[in-house]
Write a protein that holds these residues in place. Structure first.
Motif, PDB file in Angstrom:
ATOM      1  N   VAL A 196       2.895  -3.096   0.635  1.00 34.38           N
ATOM      2  CA  VAL A 196       4.084  -3.738   1.200  1.00 34.38           C
ATOM      3  C   VAL A 196       3.816  -4.265   2.607  1.00 34.38           C
ATOM      4  CG1 VAL A 196       5.648  -2.312  -0.152  1.00 34.38           C
ATOM      5  CG2 VAL A 196       5.022  -1.582   2.134  1.00 34.38           C
ATOM      6  N   TRP A 197       4.646  -5.202   3.000  1.00 29.94           N
ATOM      7  CA  TRP A 197       4.648  -5.737   4.358  1.00 29.94           C
ATOM      8  C   TRP A 197       6.063  -5.641   4.883  1.00 29.94           C
ATOM      9  CZ3 TRP A 197       1.186  -7.446   0.871  1.00 29.94           C
ATOM     10  CH2 TRP A 197      -0.102  -7.749   1.307  1.00 29.94           C
ATOM     11  N   GLY A 198       6.185  -5.345   6.164  1.00 29.75           N
ATOM     12  CA  GLY A 198       7.485  -5.335   6.824  1.00 29.75           C
ATOM     13  C   GLY A 198       8.138  -3.971   6.835  1.00 29.75           C
ATOM     14  N   LYS A 199       8.867  -3.725   7.910  1.00 32.83           N
ATOM     15  CA  LYS A 199       9.569  -2.454   8.092  1.00 32.83           C
ATOM     16  C   LYS A 199      10.523  -2.175   6.935  1.00 32.83           C
ATOM     17  CE  LYS A 199      13.176  -0.984  10.987  1.00 32.83           C
ATOM     18  NZ  LYS A 199      13.935  -1.196  12.178  1.00 32.83           N
ATOM     19  N   ASP A 200      11.171  -3.226   6.466  1.00 33.42           N
ATOM     20  CA  ASP A 200      12.131  -3.080   5.377  1.00 33.42           C
ATOM     21  C   ASP A 200      11.586  -3.587   4.046  1.00 33.42           C
ATOM     22  OD1 ASP A 200      14.151  -1.990   7.022  1.00 33.42           O
ATOM     23  OD2 ASP A 200      14.709  -3.994   7.701  1.00 33.42           O
ATOM     24  N   TRP A 201      10.247  -3.503   3.900  1.00 30.96           N
ATOM     25  CA  TRP A 201       9.591  -3.937   2.669  1.00 30.96           C
ATOM     26  C   TRP A 201       9.922  -5.403   2.399  1.00 30.96           C
ATOM     27  CZ3 TRP A 201       8.031  -0.170  -1.560  1.00 30.96           C
ATOM     28  CH2 TRP A 201       7.739   1.085  -1.023  1.00 30.96           C
ATOM     29  N   ASP A 202       9.662  -6.260   3.362  1.00 28.80           N
ATOM     30  CA  ASP A 202       9.935  -7.686   3.231  1.00 28.80           C
ATOM     31  C   ASP A 202       9.235  -8.280   2.015  1.00 28.80           C
ATOM     32  OD1 ASP A 202      11.388  -7.599   5.606  1.00 28.80           O
ATOM     33  OD2 ASP A 202       9.647  -8.162   6.812  1.00 28.80           O
ATOM     34  N   ILE A 203       7.996  -7.868   1.787  1.00 24.41           N
ATOM     35  CA  ILE A 203       7.242  -8.339   0.618  1.00 24.41           C
ATOM     36  C   ILE A 203       6.612  -7.140  -0.070  1.00 24.41           C
ATOM     37  CG2 ILE A 203       5.334  -9.749  -0.239  1.00 24.41           C
ATOM     38  CD1 ILE A 203       5.612 -11.513   2.188  1.00 24.41           C
ATOM     39  N   ILE A 204       6.769  -7.096  -1.377  1.00 26.85           N
ATOM     40  CA  ILE A 204       6.114  -6.084  -2.207  1.00 26.85           C
ATOM     41  C   ILE A 204       5.622  -6.807  -3.462  1.00 26.85           C
ATOM     42  CG2 ILE A 204       8.383  -5.397  -3.089  1.00 26.85           C
ATOM     43  CD1 ILE A 204       7.189  -2.686  -3.780  1.00 26.85           C
ATOM     44  N   PHE A 205       4.329  -6.724  -3.714  1.00 27.98           N
ATOM     45  CA  PHE A 205       3.743  -7.419  -4.864  1.00 27.98           C
ATOM     46  C   PHE A 205       3.751  -6.512  -6.083  1.00 27.98           C
ATOM     47  CE2 PHE A 205       2.126  -9.841  -1.346  1.00 27.98           C
ATOM     48  CZ  PHE A 205       2.174 -11.137  -1.813  1.00 27.98           C
ATOM     49  N   PRO A 206       4.076  -7.067  -7.257  1.00 29.61           N
ATOM     50  CA  PRO A 206       4.055  -6.275  -8.487  1.00 29.61           C
ATOM     51  C   PRO A 206       2.659  -5.697  -8.736  1.00 29.61           C
ATOM     52  CG  PRO A 206       5.122  -8.399  -8.858  1.00 29.61           C
ATOM     53  CD  PRO A 206       4.494  -8.451  -7.497  1.00 29.61           C
ATOM     54  N   ILE A 207       2.604  -4.420  -9.039  1.00 24.81           N
ATOM     55  CA  ILE A 207       1.335  -3.730  -9.286  1.00 24.81           C
ATOM     56  C   ILE A 207       0.533  -4.450 -10.369  1.00 24.81           C
ATOM     57  CG2 ILE A 207       0.259  -1.592 -10.108  1.00 24.81           C
ATOM     58  CD1 ILE A 207       1.425  -1.256  -7.350  1.00 24.81           C
ATOM     59  N   GLU A 208       1.207  -4.878 -11.441  1.00 28.91           N
ATOM     60  CA  GLU A 208       0.464  -5.506 -12.540  1.00 28.91           C
ATOM     61  C   GLU A 208      -0.217  -6.797 -12.103  1.00 28.91           C
ATOM     62  OE1 GLU A 208       4.685  -7.146 -13.134  1.00 28.91           O
ATOM     63  OE2 GLU A 208       3.829  -5.231 -12.573  1.00 28.91           O
ATOM     64  N   LYS A 209       0.325  -7.490 -11.113  1.00 28.09           N
ATOM     65  CA  LYS A 209      -0.317  -8.714 -10.610  1.00 28.09           C
ATOM     66  C   LYS A 209      -1.529  -8.366  -9.740  1.00 28.09           C
ATOM     67  CE  LYS A 209       2.406 -11.761 -12.402  1.00 28.09           C
ATOM     68  NZ  LYS A 209       1.974 -12.705 -13.404  1.00 28.09           N
ATOM     69  N   LEU A 210      -1.417  -7.329  -8.935  1.00 26.47           N
ATOM     70  CA  LEU A 210      -2.546  -6.915  -8.105  1.00 26.47           C
ATOM     71  C   LEU A 210      -3.675  -6.355  -8.958  1.00 26.47           C
ATOM     72  CD1 LEU A 210      -0.617  -5.105  -5.230  1.00 26.47           C
ATOM     73  CD2 LEU A 210      -1.606  -7.402  -5.175  1.00 26.47           C
ATOM     74  N   TYR A 211      -3.316  -5.651 -10.006  1.00 29.16           N
ATOM     75  CA  TYR A 211      -4.274  -4.952 -10.851  1.00 29.16           C
ATOM     76  C   TYR A 211      -4.923  -5.853 -11.900  1.00 29.16           C
ATOM     77  CZ  TYR A 211      -5.971  -0.931 -13.603  1.00 29.16           C
ATOM     78  OH  TYR A 211      -6.740  -0.010 -14.251  1.00 29.16           O
ATOM     79  N   SER A 212      -4.225  -6.892 -12.329  1.00 25.18           N
ATOM     80  CA  SER A 212      -4.719  -7.744 -13.416  1.00 25.18           C
ATOM     81  C   SER A 212      -5.950  -8.544 -12.993  1.00 25.18           C
ATOM     82  CB  SER A 212      -3.624  -8.703 -13.882  1.00 25.18           C
ATOM     83  OG  SER A 212      -3.463  -9.746 -12.943  1.00 25.18           O
ATOM     84  N   PRO A 213      -6.775  -8.948 -13.976  1.00 28.02           N
ATOM     85  CA  PRO A 213      -7.981  -9.717 -13.669  1.00 28.02           C
ATOM     86  C   PRO A 213      -7.692 -11.014 -12.915  1.00 28.02           C
ATOM     87  CG  PRO A 213      -8.032  -8.952 -15.934  1.00 28.02           C
ATOM     88  CD  PRO A 213      -6.677  -8.628 -15.395  1.00 28.02           C
TER      89      PRO A 213
END
Length: 109
Positions: A72-89
């Motif tokens: 995540v980025w930001g004090k209030d979780w401004d951006i959170i990327f879906p795990i499946e997108k980070l993990y996928s090929p």
């Protein structure tokens, strides 16, 4: 009050365990299953709406954190990327081409 998807994970068995900056907008991500992946966020950050301008600044990009198995980025979780997108090929590559957004915190009230 901010409502954040802090418990979001599509697969409870895989989470982000750690992340470290390796140059530019790239992070080495360690997942809970022991696998690692280098993800380049540059294309994503620079092909999106102005909502992400703040994180185009390298100083702000480096303020990422791992919390509750999420990157995540930001004090209030401004951006959170879906795990499946980070993990996928294909990682975030598909997110640049598709109209999908990362999960963003929503200001309520």
């Amino acid at each position: 009050m901010t409502k954040s998807p802090k418990n979001y994970r599509t697969d409870e068995s895989v989470a982000v365990s750690n992340a470290k900056h390796v140059g530019g907008y790239k992070l080495d991500i360690l997942f809970s299953d022991g696998s690692t992946k280098t993800v380049d966020f540059e294309n994503y950050l620079f092909h999106r709406e102005k909502a992400y301008i703040e994180y185009r600044d390298p100083k702000n990009f480096l303020k990422f954190k791992v919390a509750n198995g999420n990157l995540v980025w930001g004090k209030d979780w401004d951006i959170i990327f879906p795990i499946e997108k980070l993990y996928s090929p294909n990682g975030l590559q598909n997110m640049v081409q598709e109209p999908e957004e990362p999960y963003m915190s929503v200001k309520v009230g």
